[in-house]
Design a protein around this motif. Structure first.
Motif, PDB file in Angstrom:
ATOM      1  N   LEU A   1     -11.419  -4.116  -2.422  1.00  0.00           N
ATOM      2  CA  LEU A   1     -12.296  -3.089  -1.512  1.00  0.00           C
ATOM      3  C   LEU A   1     -11.566  -2.849  -0.450  1.00  0.00           C
ATOM      4  N   THR A   2     -10.564  -3.872   0.099  1.00  0.00           N
ATOM      5  CA  THR A   2     -10.002  -3.636   1.276  1.00  0.00           C
ATOM      6  C   THR A   2      -8.924  -2.729   1.054  1.00  0.00           C
ATOM      7  N   ALA A   3      -7.945  -3.271   0.236  1.00  0.00           N
ATOM      8  CA  ALA A   3      -6.811  -2.435  -0.098  1.00  0.00           C
ATOM      9  C   ALA A   3      -7.039  -0.946  -0.508  1.00  0.00           C
ATOM     10  N   GLY A   4      -8.278  -0.864  -1.295  1.00  0.00           N
ATOM     11  CA  GLY A   4      -8.611   0.433  -2.124  1.00  0.00           C
ATOM     12  C   GLY A   4      -8.857   1.379  -0.822  1.00  0.00           C
ATOM     13  N   ALA A   5      -9.475   0.803   0.085  1.00  0.00           N
ATOM     14  CA  ALA A   5      -9.980   1.860   1.224  1.00  0.00           C
ATOM     15  C   ALA A   5      -8.699   2.073   2.021  1.00  0.00           C
ATOM     16  N   ALA A   6      -8.004   1.127   2.058  1.00  0.00           N
ATOM     17  CA  ALA A   6      -6.918   1.628   2.992  1.00  0.00           C
ATOM     18  C   ALA A   6      -5.905   2.587   2.260  1.00  0.00           C
ATOM     19  N   LEU A   7      -5.670   2.486   0.924  1.00  0.00           N
ATOM     20  CA  LEU A   7      -4.972   3.558   0.340  1.00  0.00           C
ATOM     21  C   LEU A   7      -5.671   4.843   0.269  1.00  0.00           C
ATOM     22  N   GLY A   8      -7.134   4.886  -0.037  1.00  0.00           N
ATOM     23  CA  GLY A   8      -7.694   6.171   0.186  1.00  0.00           C
ATOM     24  C   GLY A   8      -7.684   6.833   1.503  1.00  0.00           C
TER      25      GLY A   8
ATOM     26  N   VAL B   1      -0.920  13.532  18.073  1.00  0.00           N
ATOM     27  CA  VAL B   1      -1.703  13.296  16.796  1.00  0.00           C
ATOM     28  C   VAL B   1      -1.059  12.708  15.585  1.00  0.00           C
ATOM     29  N   ARG B   2       0.297  13.373  15.407  1.00  0.00           N
ATOM     30  CA  ARG B   2       1.011  13.064  14.354  1.00  0.00           C
ATOM     31  C   ARG B   2       1.663  11.707  14.654  1.00  0.00           C
ATOM     32  N   PHE B   3       1.857  11.383  15.432  1.00  0.00           N
ATOM     33  CA  PHE B   3       2.384   9.905  15.746  1.00  0.00           C
ATOM     34  C   PHE B   3       1.201   8.859  15.361  1.00  0.00           C
ATOM     35  N   GLN B   4       0.071   9.446  16.111  1.00  0.00           N
ATOM     36  CA  GLN B   4      -0.999   8.093  15.816  1.00  0.00           C
ATOM     37  C   GLN B   4      -1.412   8.180  14.220  1.00  0.00           C
ATOM     38  N   GLY B   5      -1.299   9.456  13.707  1.00  0.00           N
ATOM     39  CA  GLY B   5      -1.535   9.331  12.082  1.00  0.00           C
ATOM     40  C   GLY B   5      -0.671   8.500  11.307  1.00  0.00           C
ATOM     41  N   VAL B   6       0.839   8.716  11.743  1.00  0.00           N
ATOM     42  CA  VAL B   6       1.889   8.057  11.055  1.00  0.00           C
ATOM     43  C   VAL B   6       1.689   6.461  11.056  1.00  0.00           C
ATOM     44  N   VAL B   7       1.455   5.866  12.381  1.00  0.00           N
ATOM     45  CA  VAL B   7       1.158   4.564  12.650  1.00  0.00           C
ATOM     46  C   VAL B   7       0.064   3.914  11.716  1.00  0.00           C
ATOM     47  N   ALA B   8      -1.024   4.928  11.832  1.00  0.00           N
ATOM     48  CA  ALA B   8      -2.290   4.407  10.882  1.00  0.00           C
ATOM     49  C   ALA B   8      -1.947   4.341   9.358  1.00  0.00           C
ATOM     50  N   ILE B   9      -1.139   5.322   9.119  1.00  0.00           N
ATOM     51  CA  ILE B   9      -0.588   5.355   7.720  1.00  0.00           C
ATOM     52  C   ILE B   9       0.224   4.017   7.180  1.00  0.00           C
ATOM     53  N   VAL B  10       1.065   3.631   8.305  1.00  0.00           N
ATOM     54  CA  VAL B  10       1.914   2.530   8.087  1.00  0.00           C
ATOM     55  C   VAL B  10       0.976   1.197   8.209  1.00  0.00           C
ATOM     56  N   LEU B  11       0.203   1.309   8.629  1.00  0.00           N
ATOM     57  CA  LEU B  11      -0.969  -0.035   8.750  1.00  0.00           C
ATOM     58  C   LEU B  11      -1.627  -0.093   7.532  1.00  0.00           C
ATOM     59  N   LEU B  12      -2.211   1.064   7.186  1.00  0.00           N
ATOM     60  CA  LEU B  12      -3.039   1.017   5.832  1.00  0.00           C
ATOM     61  C   LEU B  12      -2.105   1.022   4.640  1.00  0.00           C
ATOM     62  N   ALA B  13      -1.264   1.600   4.442  1.00  0.00           N
ATOM     63  CA  ALA B  13      -0.446   1.824   3.302  1.00  0.00           C
ATOM     64  C   ALA B  13       0.482   0.639   3.141  1.00  0.00           C
ATOM     65  N   GLY B  14       1.050   0.386   4.221  1.00  0.00           N
ATOM     66  CA  GLY B  14       1.879  -0.705   4.227  1.00  0.00           C
ATOM     67  C   GLY B  14       1.329  -2.115   4.059  1.00  0.00           C
ATOM     68  N   GLY B  15       0.378  -2.129   4.486  1.00  0.00           N
ATOM     69  CA  GLY B  15      -0.509  -3.492   4.254  1.00  0.00           C
ATOM     70  C   GLY B  15      -0.995  -3.491   2.861  1.00  0.00           C
ATOM     71  N   ALA B  16      -1.709  -2.445   2.628  1.00  0.00           N
ATOM     72  CA  ALA B  16      -1.951  -2.668   1.071  1.00  0.00           C
ATOM     73  C   ALA B  16      -0.859  -2.613  -0.081  1.00  0.00           C
ATOM     74  N   VAL B  17       0.148  -1.831   0.204  1.00  0.00           N
ATOM     75  CA  VAL B  17       1.378  -1.993  -0.747  1.00  0.00           C
ATOM     76  C   VAL B  17       1.922  -3.575  -0.596  1.00  0.00           C
ATOM     77  N   ALA B  18       1.916  -3.880   0.506  1.00  0.00           N
ATOM     78  CA  ALA B  18       2.369  -5.487   0.613  1.00  0.00           C
ATOM     79  C   ALA B  18       1.658  -6.312  -0.130  1.00  0.00           C
ATOM     80  N   VAL B  19       0.315  -6.169  -0.255  1.00  0.00           N
ATOM     81  CA  VAL B  19      -0.688  -7.429  -0.817  1.00  0.00           C
ATOM     82  C   VAL B  19      -0.928  -6.942  -2.321  1.00  0.00           C
ATOM     83  N   ILE B  20      -0.804  -5.603  -2.927  1.00  0.00           N
ATOM     84  CA  ILE B  20      -1.450  -5.542  -4.104  1.00  0.00           C
ATOM     85  C   ILE B  20      -0.069  -4.816  -4.713  1.00  0.00           C
ATOM     86  N   GLY B  21       0.961  -4.234  -4.366  1.00  0.00           N
ATOM     87  CA  GLY B  21       2.205  -3.481  -4.695  1.00  0.00           C
ATOM     88  C   GLY B  21       1.665  -1.852  -4.670  1.00  0.00           C
ATOM     89  N   PRO B  22       2.658  -1.161  -5.176  1.00  0.00           N
ATOM     90  CA  PRO B  22       2.588   0.112  -5.111  1.00  0.00           C
ATOM     91  C   PRO B  22       1.712   0.770  -5.990  1.00  0.00           C
TER      92      PRO B  22
END
Length: 341
Positions: free
Chosen positions: A69-76, A238-259
């Protein structure tokens, strides 16, 4: 707005919520040992039929489902945000170097420190994703024109290619690192524990907050940089905030479940179709939450199929997502011209 039109979003929320709950119940019920849904419900309420069912549900399947649930939501969320920021319908979180940075950091952690557990290298993966994304961001903002979607995408492709080459060089010279990296890189929910989910939740919460708060600005960006700037949007912020959000979401998800490939790419397109059918239009205030619900649905379904297709042996969810996502994305492209998305 007519009464029927006002009911459409309510009906959409109800349908998506019902689908997600049903898939979660299937995730708790199906596996190497199938458990009837009524026994799952009794176990969740504290009345398990026996100790084995209690252990299977609470120790294995609840953490696994929660991680899906959490990793999927982050990647979406990160996929929808990435496509909106770059105005590129083929973009996914990997274009910012998130997956490549996490992969390289994990290989280094295995090679240099001998780490083998998920909680041992999650912080390395997250740091690698952050570092790679920062390099992409800095490269993308060089030049007189500043940060643009095209420059950001090109910088991401270049950094990803470099890090992927370095990762391959390390794993090919160390069989032990190759074995550990190969399992992680397939993308799996099978290593989930309660502590894994708890470690990831802060990144999801902060990333989701940043992403959802970008939604009004993303609607302006969709009209073009000049129009967005005339509407008072600070494009760099706006783009900086978006990049930070992507790093937090995708970076965390990739770390725990892989790419997990295709999830962040396909789901935003599906969310646009759902929003269009519900009469909501291309409003990112709806597209982002819809993506956050559809992605865990797809990830958990892939995980369920992976448990059943060759049981008791499990096929990693990332492999199943690739099989599902490839044809699904081709169908989406055939249905709608990319230039019109």
């Amino acid at each position: 707005m007519t009464r029927s039109a006002a009911l459409r979003p309510t009906l959409l929320v109800a349908l998506l919520g019902t689908a997600l709950l049903a898939i979660c119940l299937l995730s708790l019920s199906l596996g190497a040992r199938s458990i009837p849904p009524i026994e799952v419900a009794r176990t969740l309420l504290g009345h398990p039929p026996d100790q084995d069912v209690h252990d299977i549900v609470w120790s294995a399947r609840v953490p696994r489902t929660a991680l899906g649930l959490t990793a999927g939501a982050a990647l979406g969320l990160s996929g929808a945000l990435m496509q909106a920021l770059t105005r590129n319908p083929l973009a996914d979180p990997g274009i910012l170097g998130v997956s490549a940075g996490a992969s390289f950091a994990i290989v280094l952690a295995i090679e240099l420190f001998g780490l083998g557990s998920l909680l041992g290298y999650i912080w390395f993966a997250f740091a690698g994703a952050m570092a790679a994304s920062l390099v992409v961001y800095l490269l993308g903002r060089t030049g007189r024109s500043g940060l643009t979607p095209v420059k950001l995408a090109l910088a991401g492709v270049a950094v990803t290619a470099l890090l992927s080459s370095l990762t391959s060089a390390v794993v090919l010279t160390d069989p032990d690192a190759l074995d550990r990296y190969r399992f992680w890189s397939a993308g799996s929910l099978g290593t989930a524990t309660g502590s894994t989910v708890l470690h990831f939740l802060p990144f999801l919460a902060l990333g989701a907050l940043l992403a959802l708060s970008c939604a009004p600005a993303l609607n302006s960006l969709a009209l073009g940089d000049d129009v967005a700037a005339s509407l008072g949007r600070r494009l760099g912020l706006v783009r900086f905030q978006g990049v930070v959000a992507i790093v937090l979401l995708a970076g965390g998800a990739v770390a725990v479940i892989g790419p997990v490939v295709f999830l962040g790419l396909v789901v935003p397109h599906a969310a646009r179709i759902v929003a269009q059918q519900a009469g909501l239009g291309p409003d990112h205030r709806w597209l982002l939450p819809i993506s956050a619900v559809l992605a865990p649905c797809l990830l958990l379904l892939a995980d369920i199929v992976g448990r059943l297709v060759e049981r008791p042996i499990e096929v990693q969810a990332g492999i199943i997502v690739a099989f599902i996502g490839g044809p699904f994305f081709i169908a989406l492209v055939r249905r709608r011209r990319l230039a019109e998305i």
